[in-house]
Write an enzyme that holds these catalytic residues in place. Structure first.
Site, PDB file in Angstrom:
ATOM      1  N   TRP A 191       0.844  -1.190   0.000  1.00  0.00           N
ATOM      2  CA  TRP A 191       0.000   0.000   0.000  1.00  0.00           C
ATOM      3  C   TRP A 191       0.891   1.256   0.000  1.00  0.00           C
ATOM      4  O   TRP A 191       1.869   1.340   0.733  1.00  0.00           O
ATOM      5  CB  TRP A 191      -0.916   0.013   1.231  1.00  0.00           C
ATOM      6  CG  TRP A 191      -1.724   1.274   1.300  1.00  0.00           C
ATOM      7  CD1 TRP A 191      -2.751   1.622   0.482  1.00  0.00           C
ATOM      8  CD2 TRP A 191      -1.532   2.364   2.189  1.00  0.00           C
ATOM      9  NE1 TRP A 191      -3.216   2.881   0.810  1.00  0.00           N
ATOM     10  CE2 TRP A 191      -2.484   3.357   1.862  1.00  0.00           C
ATOM     11  CE3 TRP A 191      -0.633   2.610   3.236  1.00  0.00           C
ATOM     12  CZ2 TRP A 191      -2.580   4.569   2.540  1.00  0.00           C
ATOM     13  CZ3 TRP A 191      -0.735   3.819   3.914  1.00  0.00           C
ATOM     14  CH2 TRP A 191      -1.703   4.784   3.561  1.00  0.00           C
ATOM     15  N   ASP A 356     -15.235  12.486  -2.873  1.00  0.00           N
ATOM     16  CA  ASP A 356     -14.746  11.171  -2.438  1.00  0.00           C
ATOM     17  C   ASP A 356     -15.611  10.625  -1.301  1.00  0.00           C
ATOM     18  O   ASP A 356     -16.787  10.978  -1.161  1.00  0.00           O
ATOM     19  CB  ASP A 356     -13.252  11.289  -2.071  1.00  0.00           C
ATOM     20  CG  ASP A 356     -12.471  10.029  -2.368  1.00  0.00           C
ATOM     21  OD1 ASP A 356     -12.533   9.111  -1.531  1.00  0.00           O
ATOM     22  OD2 ASP A 356     -11.826   9.945  -3.431  1.00  0.00           O
ATOM     23  N   ASP A 357     -15.028   9.785  -0.489  1.00  0.00           N
ATOM     24  CA  ASP A 357     -15.704   9.050   0.581  1.00  0.00           C
ATOM     25  C   ASP A 357     -16.383   9.997   1.588  1.00  0.00           C
ATOM     26  O   ASP A 357     -15.909  11.106   1.808  1.00  0.00           O
ATOM     27  CB  ASP A 357     -14.623   8.227   1.310  1.00  0.00           C
ATOM     28  CG  ASP A 357     -15.187   7.079   2.091  1.00  0.00           C
ATOM     29  OD1 ASP A 357     -16.406   6.998   2.236  1.00  0.00           O
ATOM     30  OD2 ASP A 357     -14.378   6.255   2.552  1.00  0.00           O
ATOM     31  N   ARG A 436      -9.778  -2.843   7.359  1.00  0.00           N
ATOM     32  CA  ARG A 436     -10.354  -1.492   7.367  1.00  0.00           C
ATOM     33  C   ARG A 436     -11.820  -1.540   7.825  1.00  0.00           C
ATOM     34  O   ARG A 436     -12.683  -0.911   7.228  1.00  0.00           O
ATOM     35  CB  ARG A 436     -10.244  -0.855   5.969  1.00  0.00           C
ATOM     36  CG  ARG A 436     -10.131   0.664   6.018  1.00  0.00           C
ATOM     37  CD  ARG A 436     -10.288   1.316   4.657  1.00  0.00           C
ATOM     38  NE  ARG A 436      -9.932   2.717   4.694  1.00  0.00           N
ATOM     39  CZ  ARG A 436     -10.475   3.649   3.942  1.00  0.00           C
ATOM     40  NH1 ARG A 436     -11.407   3.342   3.071  1.00  0.00           N
ATOM     41  NH2 ARG A 436     -10.084   4.897   4.027  1.00  0.00           N
ATOM     42  N   LYS A 470     -15.484   6.948  -9.224  1.00  0.00           N
ATOM     43  CA  LYS A 470     -14.281   6.328  -8.669  1.00  0.00           C
ATOM     44  C   LYS A 470     -14.752   5.109  -7.885  1.00  0.00           C
ATOM     45  O   LYS A 470     -15.455   5.236  -6.879  1.00  0.00           O
ATOM     46  CB  LYS A 470     -13.562   7.325  -7.760  1.00  0.00           C
ATOM     47  CG  LYS A 470     -12.375   6.744  -6.996  1.00  0.00           C
ATOM     48  CD  LYS A 470     -11.665   7.830  -6.186  1.00  0.00           C
ATOM     49  CE  LYS A 470     -10.548   7.261  -5.327  1.00  0.00           C
ATOM     50  NZ  LYS A 470      -9.891   8.304  -4.514  1.00  0.00           N
ATOM     51  N   TRP A 471     -14.410   3.929  -8.361  1.00  0.00           N
ATOM     52  CA  TRP A 471     -14.881   2.654  -7.783  1.00  0.00           C
ATOM     53  C   TRP A 471     -13.732   2.064  -6.963  1.00  0.00           C
ATOM     54  O   TRP A 471     -12.765   1.574  -7.533  1.00  0.00           O
ATOM     55  CB  TRP A 471     -15.293   1.727  -8.932  1.00  0.00           C
ATOM     56  CG  TRP A 471     -15.763   0.349  -8.558  1.00  0.00           C
ATOM     57  CD1 TRP A 471     -15.180  -0.523  -7.688  1.00  0.00           C
ATOM     58  CD2 TRP A 471     -16.908  -0.333  -9.073  1.00  0.00           C
ATOM     59  NE1 TRP A 471     -15.884  -1.691  -7.623  1.00  0.00           N
ATOM     60  CE2 TRP A 471     -16.951  -1.606  -8.472  1.00  0.00           C
ATOM     61  CE3 TRP A 471     -17.901   0.003  -9.991  1.00  0.00           C
ATOM     62  CZ2 TRP A 471     -17.941  -2.543  -8.773  1.00  0.00           C
ATOM     63  CZ3 TRP A 471     -18.875  -0.939 -10.282  1.00  0.00           C
ATOM     64  CH2 TRP A 471     -18.906  -2.187  -9.677  1.00  0.00           C
ATOM     65  N   ASP A 472     -13.893   2.108  -5.665  1.00  0.00           N
ATOM     66  CA  ASP A 472     -12.805   1.698  -4.772  1.00  0.00           C
ATOM     67  C   ASP A 472     -13.017   0.268  -4.274  1.00  0.00           C
ATOM     68  O   ASP A 472     -14.128  -0.281  -4.370  1.00  0.00           O
ATOM     69  CB  ASP A 472     -12.784   2.680  -3.582  1.00  0.00           C
ATOM     70  CG  ASP A 472     -11.387   2.925  -3.046  1.00  0.00           C
ATOM     71  OD1 ASP A 472     -10.525   2.057  -3.245  1.00  0.00           O
ATOM     72  OD2 ASP A 472     -11.173   3.975  -2.420  1.00  0.00           O
ATOM     73  N   CYS A 520     -10.028   2.002  -8.503  1.00  0.00           N
ATOM     74  CA  CYS A 520      -9.124   2.300  -7.395  1.00  0.00           C
ATOM     75  C   CYS A 520      -9.242   1.124  -6.455  1.00  0.00           C
ATOM     76  O   CYS A 520     -10.310   0.536  -6.321  1.00  0.00           O
ATOM     77  CB  CYS A 520      -9.580   3.592  -6.714  1.00  0.00           C
ATOM     78  SG  CYS A 520      -8.710   3.968  -5.186  1.00  0.00           S
ATOM     79  N   ASP A 542      -2.174   5.773  -3.451  1.00  0.00           N
ATOM     80  CA  ASP A 542      -2.570   6.734  -2.413  1.00  0.00           C
ATOM     81  C   ASP A 542      -1.386   7.603  -2.008  1.00  0.00           C
ATOM     82  O   ASP A 542      -1.547   8.559  -1.252  1.00  0.00           O
ATOM     83  CB  ASP A 542      -3.093   5.994  -1.171  1.00  0.00           C
ATOM     84  CG  ASP A 542      -4.550   5.613  -1.314  1.00  0.00           C
ATOM     85  OD1 ASP A 542      -5.175   6.014  -2.305  1.00  0.00           O
ATOM     86  OD2 ASP A 542      -5.067   4.901  -0.436  1.00  0.00           O
TER      87      ASP A 542
END
Ligand code: GLA
Length: 731
Positions: A191, A356-357, A436, A470-472, A520, A542
């Site tokens: 990461w 974003d989130d 997470r 944006k598909w995380d 992503c 990131d």
């Protein structure tokens, strides 16, 4: 695209007498691009061999006149698709258990067919293989992309019998390479530290690169490789084969340096048990390969060309210059702050804003990473006017609007986890580890596929001004189990998960062909040609520290095209490197440029630098994104510098990015030779994206010959500096 079909049989042309003590080659199937040949041969007994892959052999006539190639007793001829059984003891491409328990397979050549795309550029050859005993067939599909010099291979595996059988290994491609020494380059990391380059000479035996993580596989090991034959990887010379597997799940690429000195490349889905029912077909993903006789630079350019034309969704379309708010505000999303950032983004010249989130979750608001995933309803406290309110605001500023989602995942603290525990991956009685604070949804289940499609559809339906997703995917998978799949077939989950993902992607593409989709996965966890078939781009990492990014982007662009890699200018402090906004911008401008911050955090000088970078990029974007990439100096070569150039296809324009990556004062004043220019052209050299020019060469007209051999000198006087040169032909 309409295809012209022609069937051919080439055996007759080469028929001849048998050879004592061996087998005579009876026929050749030629698969070729403009500069590359792949040759399949078969004996009079129809035993298929992988004859050759490399520089084009222009005439198949080399086999005429009864020149026999004999098969020795010990099986040193390369199998075409190495099977367990017969004379073969090499690592298999295919391992099956037939219904009667027989572990052997003996594939025999059963014909070949060709078809050509309407524009003549893609020739597909199907080589049909049939088992000697069972009704079991393997149809190898080779696609030759003529002008890109890329050949892909995939297999269709068919159980034509009347009982179920087991597949144990079923790779996409098998290539036998013949050199003296083999040097393997691949990219791996972690990461925020993706795509570090590893290089080593292969020893005898099998070297493998693989992933068992199912999701975000490419954060660690990417399914791509380069093989340099005989000498270590060099940019401009030597034979290089570069390849990549188009698959977003578990995979294995094996490099078997066998006892005959050959290197067998065996690449496909990571072996697992898969019950192939009677009458069923199994399609493998594609293994994509290119051959370069002139070093690694050309191998990369071949892959980039192929990717833009065939491998990446909407590969030929321009990419928007966007501002994403994640590093600026993280989860602190609300309407006033989003509007403030959009005001600033439009002043900076951004074409798209991405929220974003943090925008969703009603009962369990997404205020941090502990809750809300799975509940894709707008949080009305944060966004009283919904997604539409923000998207319309973006439109009023002349920008498009994008939204972050992570639809494969669920937080235990969510309404979804309470209502659909059977949708969560895991086996009863076993631990269900969280990463997470989240679990994975079981995409093998069509109901989950419908749900995920619905998440996407729901967001898109909320406003016509939403044009980017944006598909995380922020976890991988260790502990496995599907409530949907039968108990005796649990291992197929590894395959059905990825197929489920691709089903959803395909439905999305059918309904929303023009939405820009970013893959992503905690940064660069889904950088593979399986995902890129449906996604316009990936998020490179990131980590937006420009010093680290030089290495990450160097690794990723060995195999993947720059226009498909999101690279954002951020304000995030760098631990290991002092750097200016210009340096950050120059690094990010080498890929698909974006901005990742809350612009009100910038000083006036930084804002001016950022605005200038955006204006500069818009002028050079076509050369960077559509041109040929030349690696001039690798950041790995310890010379304290890194440099890359992009040259337009017609060689009338070029841009060179040069960095001093030592942040101490340096007395080195090297010249950087610009690759790929036309020696006979004259170019005006202009240093761009800078308030004051460093190089005395700026403004001069120099010949292509001079620039390629002497080069440009940025005259770095201190470390941590960068210079960008634009070259434009003058007549
Ligand atoms: C991942 C992504 C980031 C950001 C966060 C949001 O880490 O890689 O870019 O979207 O998730 O939670």
């Amino acid at each position: 695209m309409a295809a012209k079909i022609c069937t051919f049989i080439c055996a007759a042309a080469f028929a001849g007498c048998a050879v004592a003590g061996g087998y005579k080659t009876a026929g050749i199937v030629e698969i070729s691009t403009n500069d590359t040949s792949l040759l399949v041969s078969y004996t009079e007994d129809k035993i298929p061999h992988f004859e050759y892959f490399g520089k084009k052999i222009k005439s198949p006539k080399y086999f005429e006149g009864n020149q026999s190639v004999t098969q020795s007793d010990v099986g040193e001829e390369a199998p075409l698709y190495s099977e367990r059984g017969g004379k073969n003891f090499l690592e298999p491409a295919i391992e099956v258990i037939h219904p009667d328990g027989d572990l052997n397979t003996e594939l025999r050549f059963a014909g070949a067919e060709k078809s050509v795309s309407a524009d003549g550029n893609v020739e597909t050859t199907i080589v049909r293989l049939a088992d000697k005993k069972e009704k079991f067939f393997v149809n190898l599909r080779f696609k030759a992309f003529r002008k890109e010099n890329v050949i892909s291979e995939s297999a269709e595996i068919v159980n034509g019998g009347d009982a179920d059988m087991k597949l144990r290994k079923f790779v996409s491609g098998y290539f036998c390479i013949r050199g003296r020494k083999y040097f393997l380059t691949h990219i791996n990391g972690n990461w925020a530290n993706e795509a570090r380059v590893s290089e080593a000479e292969l020893t005898r035996g099998i070297t493998a690169i693989q992933s068992r993580k199912l999701v975000r596989t490419t954060l660690s090991e990417n399914p791509a490789f380069m093989l340099s034959l005989d000498t270590p990887r060099n940019e401009e010379s030597g034979e290089v084969i570069a390849g990549a597997l188009a698959w977003s799940g578990n995979y294995k690429l094996e490099f078997e340096f066998d006892e005959f000195g050959h290197l067998n490349i065996i690449g496909g889905i990571l072996p697992c048990e898969y019950i192939l029912k009677k009458g069923e077909k199994f399609d493998t993903p594609e293994l994509i390969l290119t051959y370069s006789p002139d070093g690694a630079g050309r191998a990369t350019r071949n892959l980039h060309d192929w990717a833009r034309n065939y491998g990446v969704y909407a590969g030929k379309s321009p990419r928007p210059l966007l501002l994403n708010c994640w590093e600026g505000v993280t989860f602190n999303v609300n309407e006033p702050v989003m509007r403030e950032i959009m005001d600033d983004a439009s002043k900076l010249g951004a074409e798209l804003f991405v929220m974003d989130d943090g925008w969703f979750g009603v009962k369990y608001p997404r205020d941090d990473e502990r809750a809300g995933l799975g509940d894709w309803q707008v949080n009305p406290k944060k966004l009283p006017n919904g997604l539409a309110g923000l998207a319309d605001y973006a439109a009023s500023k002349g920008m498009k609007f994008g939204v972050w989602i992570e639809p494969e995942m669920v937080n235990p603290q969510s309404e979804l986890a309470n209502t659909h525990p059977d949708w969560i991956v895991g086996f009863p009685g076993r631990d269900k580890p969280q990463i997470r604070n989240q679990w994975l949804l079981d995409l093998s289940n069509p109901k989950v596929q419908d749900f995920i499609f619905g998440v996407f559809d729901g967001v898109l339906k909320s406003s016509p001004n939403i044009s980017y997703i944006k598909w995380d995917a922020n976890r991988h998978l260790e502990s496995v189990g599907s409530a949907y799949i039968a108990q005796n077939e649990q291992e197929r989950f590894y395959i059905d998960y990825v197929r489920g993902l691709y089903n959803v992607y395909a439905r999305i593409r059918a309904k929303y062909p023009n939405v820009v989709l970013q893959a992503c996965a905690s940064g660069g966890g889904r950088i593979d040609y399986g995902a890129l078939k449906y996604n316009d781009e990936v998020w490179g990492s990131d980590n937006t520290n420009p010093f680290d990014r030089l290495f990450i982007q160097y690794g990723e662009t060995l195999f993947y095209p720059v226009k498909a890699i999101g690279a954002h200018i951020s304000k995030t402090p760098c631990r290991n490197f002092t750097t200016s906004m210009k340096f950050r911008a120059d690094v990010a401008m080498m890929c698909r440029l974006g901005i990742e911050m809350r612009p009100s955090d910038l000083t006036d000088d930084e804002t001016a630098d950022l605005k200038r970078a955006v204006e500069t990029y818009k002028k050079i974007r076509d050369v960077v994104c559509e041109g040929d990439m030349y690696r001039l100096v690798s950041p790995y070569d310890n010379r304290n510098f890194a440099a890359t150039a992009y040259v337009s296809k017609d060689k009338t324009r070029a841009v060179a990015f040069i960095f001093c990556i030592n942040d101490k004062t340096t007395t080195d004043r090297p010249y950087f030779k610009i690759g790929g220019l036309d020696a006979d052209k004259k170019y005006k050299v202009e240093e761009i994206n800078c308030p004051s020019k460093l190089s005395p060469q700026s403004g001069k007209v120099l010949s292509g010959e001079y620039l390629m051999n002497r080069g440009v000198n940025p005259r770095f006087r201190t470390g941590a500096l960068s210079a960008v040169f634009e070259l434009t032909e003058v007549k």
